[in-house]
Design a protein around this motif. Structure first.
Motif, PDB file in Angstrom:
ATOM      1  N   LEU C 125       0.835  -1.148  -0.001  1.00 35.64           N
ATOM      2  CA  LEU C 125      -0.101   0.058   0.136  1.00 35.64           C
ATOM      3  C   LEU C 125       0.904   1.236   0.043  1.00 35.64           C
ATOM      4  O   LEU C 125       0.553   2.082  -0.735  1.00 35.64           O
ATOM      5  CB  LEU C 125      -1.028  -0.170   1.159  1.00 35.64           C
ATOM      6  CG  LEU C 125      -2.212  -0.702   1.145  1.00 35.64           C
ATOM      7  CD1 LEU C 125      -3.155  -0.603   2.365  1.00 35.64           C
ATOM      8  CD2 LEU C 125      -3.206  -0.094  -0.056  1.00 35.64           C
ATOM      9  N   ALA C 126       1.815   1.384   0.872  1.00 33.98           N
ATOM     10  CA  ALA C 126       2.738   2.457   0.809  1.00 33.98           C
ATOM     11  C   ALA C 126       3.453   2.482  -0.470  1.00 33.98           C
ATOM     12  O   ALA C 126       3.525   3.688  -0.854  1.00 33.98           O
ATOM     13  CB  ALA C 126       3.831   2.212   1.993  1.00 33.98           C
ATOM     14  N   TYR C 127       3.932   1.340  -0.996  1.00 34.07           N
ATOM     15  CA  TYR C 127       4.483   1.430  -2.433  1.00 34.07           C
ATOM     16  C   TYR C 127       3.472   2.351  -3.419  1.00 34.07           C
ATOM     17  O   TYR C 127       3.958   3.006  -4.113  1.00 34.07           O
ATOM     18  CB  TYR C 127       4.842   0.000  -2.786  1.00 34.07           C
ATOM     19  CG  TYR C 127       5.476   0.115  -4.155  1.00 34.07           C
ATOM     20  CD1 TYR C 127       6.560   0.437  -4.474  1.00 34.07           C
ATOM     21  CD2 TYR C 127       4.613  -0.441  -5.162  1.00 34.07           C
ATOM     22  CE1 TYR C 127       7.121   0.379  -5.775  1.00 34.07           C
ATOM     23  CE2 TYR C 127       5.034  -0.790  -6.315  1.00 34.07           C
ATOM     24  CZ  TYR C 127       6.448  -0.107  -6.930  1.00 34.07           C
ATOM     25  OH  TYR C 127       6.727  -0.142  -8.052  1.00 34.07           O
ATOM     26  N   VAL C 128       2.193   1.790  -3.514  1.00 35.14           N
ATOM     27  CA  VAL C 128       1.434   2.280  -4.382  1.00 35.14           C
ATOM     28  C   VAL C 128       1.211   3.643  -4.312  1.00 35.14           C
ATOM     29  O   VAL C 128       1.254   4.541  -5.198  1.00 35.14           O
ATOM     30  CB  VAL C 128       0.079   1.560  -4.421  1.00 35.14           C
ATOM     31  CG1 VAL C 128      -1.013   2.403  -4.837  1.00 35.14           C
ATOM     32  CG2 VAL C 128       0.026   0.193  -4.665  1.00 35.14           C
ATOM     33  N   TYR C 129       0.894   4.215  -2.979  1.00 38.02           N
ATOM     34  CA  TYR C 129       0.923   5.562  -2.556  1.00 38.02           C
ATOM     35  C   TYR C 129       2.070   6.483  -3.053  1.00 38.02           C
ATOM     36  O   TYR C 129       2.087   7.376  -3.881  1.00 38.02           O
ATOM     37  CB  TYR C 129       0.835   6.034  -1.266  1.00 38.02           C
ATOM     38  CG  TYR C 129       0.807   7.357  -0.712  1.00 38.02           C
ATOM     39  CD1 TYR C 129      -0.258   7.885  -0.835  1.00 38.02           C
ATOM     40  CD2 TYR C 129       1.852   7.674  -0.133  1.00 38.02           C
ATOM     41  CE1 TYR C 129      -0.262   9.443  -0.501  1.00 38.02           C
ATOM     42  CE2 TYR C 129       2.120   9.247   0.047  1.00 38.02           C
ATOM     43  CZ  TYR C 129       0.755   9.844   0.015  1.00 38.02           C
ATOM     44  OH  TYR C 129       0.906  11.353   0.305  1.00 38.02           O
ATOM     45  N   ILE C 130       3.376   5.805  -2.721  1.00 41.60           N
ATOM     46  CA  ILE C 130       4.602   6.757  -2.990  1.00 41.60           C
ATOM     47  C   ILE C 130       4.783   6.812  -4.464  1.00 41.60           C
ATOM     48  O   ILE C 130       5.059   7.799  -5.289  1.00 41.60           O
ATOM     49  CB  ILE C 130       5.672   5.955  -2.680  1.00 41.60           C
ATOM     50  CG1 ILE C 130       5.815   5.991  -1.243  1.00 41.60           C
ATOM     51  CG2 ILE C 130       7.063   6.555  -3.028  1.00 41.60           C
ATOM     52  CD1 ILE C 130       6.889   5.225  -0.352  1.00 41.60           C
ATOM     53  N   GLU C 131       4.334   5.620  -5.496  1.00 44.89           N
ATOM     54  CA  GLU C 131       4.365   5.547  -6.829  1.00 44.89           C
ATOM     55  C   GLU C 131       3.535   6.601  -7.205  1.00 44.89           C
ATOM     56  O   GLU C 131       3.904   7.460  -8.398  1.00 44.89           O
ATOM     57  CB  GLU C 131       4.298   4.346  -7.450  1.00 44.89           C
ATOM     58  CG  GLU C 131       5.558   3.317  -7.323  1.00 44.89           C
ATOM     59  CD  GLU C 131       6.720   3.936  -7.752  1.00 44.89           C
ATOM     60  OE1 GLU C 131       6.767   4.569  -8.888  1.00 44.89           O
ATOM     61  OE2 GLU C 131       7.881   3.553  -7.122  1.00 44.89           O
ATOM     62  N   TYR C 132       2.420   6.566  -6.990  1.00 45.76           N
ATOM     63  CA  TYR C 132       1.631   7.416  -7.758  1.00 45.76           C
ATOM     64  C   TYR C 132       1.780   8.866  -7.368  1.00 45.76           C
ATOM     65  O   TYR C 132       1.821   9.859  -8.050  1.00 45.76           O
ATOM     66  CB  TYR C 132      -0.107   7.399  -6.843  1.00 45.76           C
ATOM     67  CG  TYR C 132      -0.954   8.407  -6.919  1.00 45.76           C
ATOM     68  CD1 TYR C 132      -1.611   8.472  -8.306  1.00 45.76           C
ATOM     69  CD2 TYR C 132      -1.301   9.220  -6.059  1.00 45.76           C
ATOM     70  CE1 TYR C 132      -2.178   9.788  -8.436  1.00 45.76           C
ATOM     71  CE2 TYR C 132      -2.100  10.395  -6.347  1.00 45.76           C
ATOM     72  CZ  TYR C 132      -2.573  10.534  -7.584  1.00 45.76           C
ATOM     73  OH  TYR C 132      -3.514  11.659  -7.841  1.00 45.76           O
ATOM     74  N   VAL C 133       2.087   9.324  -6.187  1.00 52.18           N
ATOM     75  CA  VAL C 133       2.416  10.894  -5.732  1.00 52.18           C
ATOM     76  C   VAL C 133       3.580  11.108  -6.466  1.00 52.18           C
ATOM     77  O   VAL C 133       3.699  12.373  -6.889  1.00 52.18           O
ATOM     78  CB  VAL C 133       2.588  10.657  -4.171  1.00 52.18           C
ATOM     79  CG1 VAL C 133       3.071  12.105  -3.776  1.00 52.18           C
ATOM     80  CG2 VAL C 133       1.187  10.763  -3.390  1.00 52.18           C
ATOM     81  N   ARG C 134       4.811  10.336  -6.517  1.00 55.45           N
ATOM     82  CA  ARG C 134       6.104  10.867  -7.074  1.00 55.45           C
ATOM     83  C   ARG C 134       5.739  10.931  -8.845  1.00 55.45           C
ATOM     84  O   ARG C 134       6.552  11.766  -9.403  1.00 55.45           O
ATOM     85  CB  ARG C 134       7.198   9.756  -6.861  1.00 55.45           C
ATOM     86  CG  ARG C 134       7.393   9.946  -5.300  1.00 55.45           C
ATOM     87  CD  ARG C 134       9.128   9.451  -5.094  1.00 55.45           C
ATOM     88  NE  ARG C 134       9.123   8.215  -5.851  1.00 55.45           N
ATOM     89  CZ  ARG C 134      10.382   8.034  -6.269  1.00 55.45           C
ATOM     90  NH1 ARG C 134      11.723   8.599  -5.559  1.00 55.45           N
ATOM     91  NH2 ARG C 134      10.763   6.882  -6.746  1.00 55.45           N
ATOM     92  N   ASN C 135       4.905  10.354  -9.330  1.00 53.47           N
ATOM     93  CA  ASN C 135       4.688  10.356 -10.794  1.00 53.47           C
ATOM     94  C   ASN C 135       3.681  11.136 -11.279  1.00 53.47           C
ATOM     95  O   ASN C 135       3.496  11.204 -12.448  1.00 53.47           O
ATOM     96  CB  ASN C 135       4.686   8.715 -11.270  1.00 53.47           C
ATOM     97  CG  ASN C 135       5.801   8.235 -11.473  1.00 53.47           C
ATOM     98  OD1 ASN C 135       7.044   8.751 -11.527  1.00 53.47           O
ATOM     99  ND2 ASN C 135       5.957   6.779 -10.765  1.00 53.47           N
ATOM    100  N   VAL C 136       3.225  12.052 -10.374  1.00 47.12           N
ATOM    101  CA  VAL C 136       2.130  13.147 -10.657  1.00 47.12           C
ATOM    102  C   VAL C 136       2.844  14.471 -10.500  1.00 47.12           C
ATOM    103  O   VAL C 136       3.211  14.473  -9.353  1.00 47.12           O
ATOM    104  CB  VAL C 136       0.808  12.779 -10.203  1.00 47.12           C
ATOM    105  CG1 VAL C 136      -0.041  13.911 -10.526  1.00 47.12           C
ATOM    106  CG2 VAL C 136       0.386  11.504 -10.727  1.00 47.12           C
ATOM    107  N   PRO C 137       2.638  15.571 -11.175  1.00 42.07           N
ATOM    108  CA  PRO C 137       3.164  16.836 -11.049  1.00 42.07           C
ATOM    109  C   PRO C 137       2.714  17.417  -9.423  1.00 42.07           C
ATOM    110  O   PRO C 137       1.634  17.151  -9.348  1.00 42.07           O
ATOM    111  CB  PRO C 137       2.968  17.578 -12.272  1.00 42.07           C
ATOM    112  CG  PRO C 137       2.646  16.773 -13.387  1.00 42.07           C
ATOM    113  CD  PRO C 137       2.198  15.476 -12.538  1.00 42.07           C
ATOM    114  N   VAL C 138       3.382  18.052  -8.808  1.00 40.64           N
ATOM    115  CA  VAL C 138       3.055  18.490  -7.656  1.00 40.64           C
ATOM    116  C   VAL C 138       1.952  19.592  -7.822  1.00 40.64           C
ATOM    117  O   VAL C 138       0.881  19.661  -7.158  1.00 40.64           O
ATOM    118  CB  VAL C 138       4.221  19.112  -6.898  1.00 40.64           C
ATOM    119  CG1 VAL C 138       4.878  20.241  -7.488  1.00 40.64           C
ATOM    120  CG2 VAL C 138       3.819  19.607  -5.233  1.00 40.64           C
TER     121      VAL C 138
END
Lengths: 369, 256, 395
Positions: C125-138
């Protein structure tokens, strides 16, 4: 358990006890090994139970895929209104690029793919020629998109949508790498003035947000040009984005340069190689190879940062989306727009990140060989 | 031995002339008043405890290190700030390092042809021919298309020697060429060096291989504290050391 | 005297081939080019500015700004000067950067630990969150969160109330505002005293431990002093704080403290975004500590928690702090995206409305650039100092 005895040297390989293998053992080990672990599993399942069905409903099951306007959507279903996105799809892709000239964008995109493949993978046939083409690509694409020399000229304020994202991203990537290399070499130079200049440039750029540089580009850059000369907004933005990315690129490459053992420089010196051949033949190939994963990460950052151009009024997908929200037919659908653009960025950035990971693994095996 | 033993060589016979040479690292006086004449074809072994300045001295000869006082004249060219002279000297002087310093991103063959192509401006085919010739002499022609990382330490060092020889140098410098090697690989490298010595190459060699010094060297130099303490032919040097520090050093390294 | 054969070459070649003179020549050329470039663009700017009748002066800073800022920590209204508007902007930037750094650090460490957790599900779950957040512009995160707040939270009339004291609406979070009575300062003074005591006590306990080997329960004594002491005093003095509770008047809440949706959106989006990067940094920092270290500590019989505290964290911190610094800097710089949702930070005040109203592009942009450079320098200086201090502790 059978307590069979074997003569020394005759012991066969036995299968492990049944409670160490199989799905049950896996679940026990990975989900239920300790009380804390059990609590965490329960919490995670509860979280998934709360979020996943709701998300699936909103995204797909309760979503409206057709409709003339927002009220149409709402009448059909309670979830997302994708009709909005599909109606605006062309706008999201091409911006306001003239409809009859859009084939030029399509061709540029196909050429982009052809230009990227030889850069990404080293086992492509005719890679060397491919790489020459990759170097020439930015200029070919510029001609195709801008026109002139036989093609109808298109003003840059017509650029928009994903096409604009790619234009800014690819230009930034193509030009920031060489400038970044020069800055990194400058920062390592033995000549104090070159070093001071490189360091101040890099640190200045890294010390301020990109958005302020874009403001500089949009409000005051033209003041610095001779009277009568003006750059159009897109060009000014491209310059700023490239300079911004080069500073970060320089730092990444400096990391690679510092990882090269001193012996390599000495061996090159002892052979009688001069500075530039030594850099080109010995140092940079190794330094760049080490820093490729970080370079790709910088590219991802640059690519994501292209969204900031909406703040000075360029219409990338996010800008198109926000402009579309102002349409009274579709007002209030911001979640759909943002999610759609987010998915676009996620796919491209996640792809790049995976590629960087693949390179990192490849690099590690390369070192072992 | 051959003409190297000529008792009164005229000045153009000197391969290397070092006169009144001093070097500092900041405040630290690393090399003190070094005087050394090397005739053509002479083989010199330099030894001494670590930190004695022996590597630094040898690295001054192709100006990997700068000296601050005195003169170094290599093959008739004086080493100054003049970059052209430095280029000339480096073209004529080959160097082999303790840690090989092969270029890991290039194949063995590319390592060998790099300098001939880029410094001597030799056509690629010719350079490759010469490289193969030297790789055969160091007995690893079959490894030509491998990368350095795939070779053993001894093989890498032999490639490094071949790489230097491809420039057809008149003088070879060896900076502890065997100290980074596993014991069973030292011999293969020393054999190549002995063969090279027998062909009349001028060699300056920093090493602790006293067996090599006894068989090959015309002269052994002992350094300590940045000074040349003692120099003599090997027989005298090992049997009849004059200086206390030399005796102490020899007793320490010959004990085991 | 010298038998060196120096080939005869002309003066130019001799100068160019001398190492020292060549380096001097290159540097002179470089400096002439750089200065020439700056002289050229400054001259252009002067000509251009003169042509449209603008000068370069900071006098406008004292003029009335004539615009409102909805979140200000110092006295401010539309009659205040542009300079004051700038100060308000700086404070707003610092506020959101500071709150963001704190929350991002907490979330980031939490995520990092979750990623390393032995529990497969939470780690994924943490992995999915991190990947989603990091690959979308802030910027997209900021807009998305802001959109969610404005469109999905209830209007004030149907606010989500927390025990009828705090209310979450699409106009922000309305919470009770503390009104301090004079006696409250006694409680506050006790709190400060307790903090000072705890700092001293930690040292004292360390000394006692060094001298005698006796372990004080430092943690519990500290907690007791810092929380218990002021708490008891608070009740003995008869609760010297009264709360002003927001009330619904007309279409909005009045009174109490309001945290605006722009701030909330920016804060959550920036923290969530940076936390993903920090999570990865923490994870790799902990992994970087050689597994042998943990084994060695276990072999010595040190407990798991102590191993973490005494062996793993001190080493991991050394790996974590430098990239953490750059994440803090990134967060601070990303806070400039505030302008996209109308949070009045440095860029939106002096670089935005003030610039547009006065037409002083040069002056306003140089102020903004310099302010960010100062902020960046301050953060790196603070983190460098911290980095040095943990390095010293280690040796």
């Amino acid at each position: 358990m059978s307590e069979k005895t074997y003569t020394p040297g005759e012991h066969p390989d036995l299968p492990p006890p049944a409670n160490l293998i199989g799905p049950v053992a896996w679940i026990r080990k990975n989900l239920l090994s300790t009380p804390t672990n059990i609590v965490m599993t329960v919490l995670a399942i509860w979280f998934l139970y709360e979020v996943v069905p709701a998300a699936v409903n909103w995204l797909f099951l309760d979503a409206a895929f057709t409709g003339e306007n927002r009220d149409d959507c709402r009448a059909q279903a309670s979830g997302a209104c994708w009709a909005f996105i599909s109606e605006r799809m062309k706008l999201f892709t091409y911006g306001f690029y003239p409809i009859e000239e859009r084939w030029r964008v399509n061709i540029s995109f196909l050429l982009l793919i052809a230009a990227i493949v030889p850069v990404l993978f080293d086992k492509v046939p005719f890679r060397k020629f491919g790489l020459y083409f990759s170097c020439a690509f930015p200029f070919i694409a510029a001609w195709l998109l801008l026109g002139g020399y036989g093609l109808t000229p298109v003003e840059t304020d017509k650029f928009g949508g994903f096409m604009l994202t790619l234009v800014i991203g690819v230009t930034g990537i193509a030009f920031s790498l060489p400038i970044g290399i020069l800055l990194a070499l400058g920062r390592q130079s033995q000549l104090p003035i070159i070093r001071v200049f490189s360091v101040s440039f890099i640190e200045f750029i890294r010390g301020v947000p990109l958005i302020t540089l874009l403001f500089v580009a949009s409000t005051m850059l033209n003041y610095f040009l001779p009277a009568g000369v003006t750059f159009d907004l897109l060009l000014r933005v491209l310059i700023m984005v490239t300079l911004f990315a080069s500073a970060y690129m320089a730092e990444v490459i400096r990391g690679g340069l510092q990882a090269i053992p001193k012996g390599q420089f000495e061996a090159a010196d002892a052979m009688g190689l001069k500075y530039w051949p030594a850099m080109r033949l010995i140092v940079l190939p190794q330094a760049l190879k080490i820093s490729i994963p970080s370079i790709v990460n910088t590219f991802i950052g640059l690519y994501k940062d292209t969204t900031l151009v909406i703040i000075i009024g360029l219409l990338d997908p996010l800008g198109i989306g926000r402009a579309s929200l102002a349409d009274t037919k579709w007002t209030g659908l911001s979640n759909e727009v943002y999610l759609f653009v987010a998915i676009f960025f996620f796919i491209s950035c996640f792809g790049m990140a995976r590629y960087s990971l693949y390179l990192e693994n490849k690099l590690q095996t390369d070192h072992k060989r | 031995m051959n003409e190297a033993t000529n008792p009164n060589p005229s000045s153009e016979d000197y391969a290397v002339v070092i006169r009144d040479m001093h070097k500092w690292y900041g405040q630290f006086h690393v090399l003190k008043d070094i005087n050394l004449l090397v005739t053509r074809g002479e083989k010199i072994v330099v030894c001494g405890p670590s930190g004695s300045g022996k590597s630094t001295m040898i690295r001054c000869i192709n100006r990997l290190e700068e000296h601050q006082q005195g003169h170094i004249i290599v093959d008739g060219t004086e080493l100054t700030n003049d970059l052209k002279n430095i280029e000339v000297v480096r073209r004529e002087v080959g160097m082999v390092f303790q840690h090989f310093n092969l270029f890991p991103h290039l194949t063995v063959l590319e390592n060998c042809t790099l300098a001939p192509i880029w410094v001597r401006k030799m056509p690629k085919l010719e350079a490759e021919g010469i490289a193969m010739q030297y790789l055969e002499r160091v007995k690893i022609p079959d490894q030509a298309n491998k990368y350095p990382g795939q070779l053993s330490g001894g093989q890498q060092q032999r490639v490094a020697i071949a790489r230097s020889l491809c420039m057809k140098p008149r003088i070879m410098l060896f900076d502890e060429p065997t100290s980074a090697l596993d014991p069973e690989m030292i011999k293969e490298v020393l054999d190549v060096m002995i063969e090279l010595a027998n062909e009349g190459m001028t060699m300056l060699c920093v090493t602790h291989e006293m067996g090599f010094a006894k068989t090959v060297a015309d002269r052994v130099i002992f350094m300590d504290g940045g000074e040349i303490i003692e120099e003599n032919n090997p027989a005298e040097f090992f049997e009849n050391a004059q200086h206390e520090r030399t005796k102490l050093f020899l007793s320490q390294i010959l004990e085991h | 005297m010298s038998e060196a054969v120096t080939p005869q070459r002309n003066v130019v070649s001799r100068l160019w081939n001398d190492k020292e003179t060549r380096s001097v020549i290159i540097q002179i050329i470089a400096i002439v080019l750089i200065l020439g470039f700056f002289a050229y663009i400054i001259r252009n700017a002067m000509i251009n500015l003169e042509a449209i009748g603008k000068g370069f002066s900071f006098k406008f800073l004292t003029q009335a700004s004539s615009y409102d800022i909805n979140q200000h920590f110092i006295e401010y209204n539309s009659r205040s000067s542009h300079f004051r508007a700038m100060l308000v902007g700086i404070l707003n930037t610092i506020l959101v950067a500071f709150c963001g750094i704190v929350l991002a650090t907490i979330l980031g460490f939490f995520l990092g630990v979750l990623r390393l957790s032995k529990n497969w599900l939470t780690s994924k779950l943490a992995y999915v969150y991190i990947e989603y957040v990091r690959n979308v512009p802030v910027l997209l995160h900021i807009l998305l969160v802001y959109g969610l707040i404005v469109h999905s939270l209830p209007v004030p009339k149907q606010a989500w109330g927390l025990a009828d004291t705090a209310f979450l609406t699409n106009r922000g979070l309305f919470s009770p505002k503390p009104l301090y009575e004079p006696l409250f300062w006694v409680v506050f003074a006790l709190f400060v005293a307790a903090v000072i005591f705890s700092l001293w006590f930690r040292r004292y306990a360390q000394k006692v431990q060094d001298d005698t080997g006796y372990h004080y329960p430092v943690f519990w004594i500290t907690v007791g002093a810092v929380i218990g002491l002021p708490g008891i005093a608070y009740f003995l003095l008869g609760s010297p704080i009264t709360w002003e509770i927001p009330e619904l008047k007309g279409f909005n809440y009045k009174g109490g403290m309001v945290i605006r949706p722009e701030f909330i959106a920016l804060w959550i989006a920036l923290s969530g975004y940076t936390a993903a990067s920090i999570g990865e940094i923490v994870r790799s920092g902990i992994i970087a500590v050689n597994y042998g270290q943990t084994e060695a500590a276990a072999a010595l019989g040190i407990s798991r928690e102590r191993t973490l505290n005494l062996v793993v964290i001190p080493q991991a911190l050394r790996v974590i702090v430098p990239p953490l610094t750059s994440q803090y800097l990134n967060l601070t710089k990303n806070s400039s995206l505030a302008i996209a949702i109308g949070y009045m930070d440095i860029v939106a005040t002096i670089g935005g409305i003030s610039l547009n109203q006065t037409g002083r592009e040069m002056e306003c942009m140089s102020i903004v650039l310099i302010l960010y450079l100062i902020l960046s320098l301050l953060i790196s200086a603070a983190m460098n100092w911290y980095n040095r201090s943990i390095k010293l502790v280690e040796r």
